[in-house]
Enzyme design. Sequence first.
Site, mmCIF file in Angstrom:
data_model
loop_
_atom_site.group_PDB
_atom_site.id
_atom_site.type_symbol
_atom_site.label_atom_id
_atom_site.label_comp_id
_atom_site.label_asym_id
_atom_site.label_seq_id
_atom_site.Cartn_x
_atom_site.Cartn_y
_atom_site.Cartn_z
ATOM 1 N N GLU A 161 39.910 51.188 -9.085
ATOM 2 C CA GLU A 161 40.870 52.239 -8.704
ATOM 3 C C GLU A 161 41.510 51.938 -7.351
ATOM 4 O OE1 GLU A 161 41.782 54.742 -10.566
ATOM 5 O OE2 GLU A 161 40.206 54.987 -12.072
ATOM 6 N N ASP A 163 46.656 52.991 -17.460
ATOM 7 C CA ASP A 163 45.316 52.984 -18.043
ATOM 8 C C ASP A 163 45.176 51.869 -19.072
ATOM 9 O OD1 ASP A 163 42.740 54.804 -18.841
ATOM 10 O OD2 ASP A 163 43.731 54.069 -20.643
ATOM 11 N N HIS A 182 42.969 60.390 -20.018
ATOM 12 C CA HIS A 182 42.559 60.453 -21.423
ATOM 13 C C HIS A 182 42.732 61.826 -22.035
ATOM 14 C CE1 HIS A 182 39.867 57.103 -19.764
ATOM 15 N NE2 HIS A 182 40.993 56.578 -20.189
ATOM 16 N N ASP A 213 45.937 52.603 -11.934
ATOM 17 C CA ASP A 213 44.656 52.921 -12.552
ATOM 18 C C ASP A 213 43.763 51.689 -12.534
ATOM 19 O OD1 ASP A 213 42.833 54.603 -13.711
ATOM 20 O OD2 ASP A 213 43.624 54.399 -15.743
ATOM 21 N N GLY A 214 42.478 51.923 -12.452
ATOM 22 C CA GLY A 214 41.502 50.856 -12.554
ATOM 23 C C GLY A 214 40.696 51.058 -13.819
ATOM 24 N N ASP A 254 44.293 59.075 -11.682
ATOM 25 C CA ASP A 254 43.282 59.909 -12.336
ATOM 26 C C ASP A 254 41.925 59.789 -11.644
ATOM 27 O OD1 ASP A 254 42.122 57.538 -13.220
ATOM 28 O OD2 ASP A 254 43.077 57.634 -15.184
#
Length: 237
Positions: free
Chosen positions: A50, A138, A126, A10-11, A72
């Site tokens: 990302e 995340d 989220h 994740d970024g 995501d």
Amino acid sequence: MSDRIIAACDGAAKGNPGPAGWAWVVADAQGRPERWEAGPLGRATNNVGELTALQRLLETLAPGTAVEVRMDSQYAMKAVTQWLPAWKRNGWKTAAGKPVANRELVERIDALLAERDVEFRYVPAHREDGDHLNAIADQAASDAAVTQQAAGTALGSAEMPVPAPARASASRAKSGAGSAATGAATATAKKSARGRASIKAKFPGSCPCGTSYAAGDMIAKLGNRWGHPGCGGAAQA
Ligand SMILES: [Zn+2]
């Protein structure tokens, strides 16, 4: 039983562009997290975060590795799986004739993918019932964006990053190996958070108390966020 390991990356960017970071977590074939890494990107876009997260994840996996990669970011996944062939055919121009953004990152990922057996899986971000590995990545990426410091298993971080409380309690309620691992990480990281030293903020940001801090101010980890070292009580409320 598949021996395909599971990983997530994740970024994060606080503003787009803004202070940014990347992170990955590698689990075993049952989804139990084993190691993670996160790093800073200075000021960058969310998409760069990302893509860099994916690049760093693939680089840590030996060629030939069979892996399920959970992300995501629809942009990053589609860029390297769907759009890339057309970009190559079109000389790295978009359908509108503009240069493809983040071309160097996409080309690097393309080369890494060619030597690995990767299945992508989209996981919504989220969500209270969201993927536990995505939640770890995340949180780690978000921490790296704020602190602008590298962290991870190879750098001596003994524990998994603690996802935000809503997601942590949601995954504890689920059955299975993942929830047990998340619960254990939550318990141990709370212990270590008390002893964590303050750091000097590289970028301004907002404290859980509702006011902001400036670049150069001291900040400390408050629950799953960062803020004034004295605002720990407010963060727990
Ligand atoms: Zn505060």
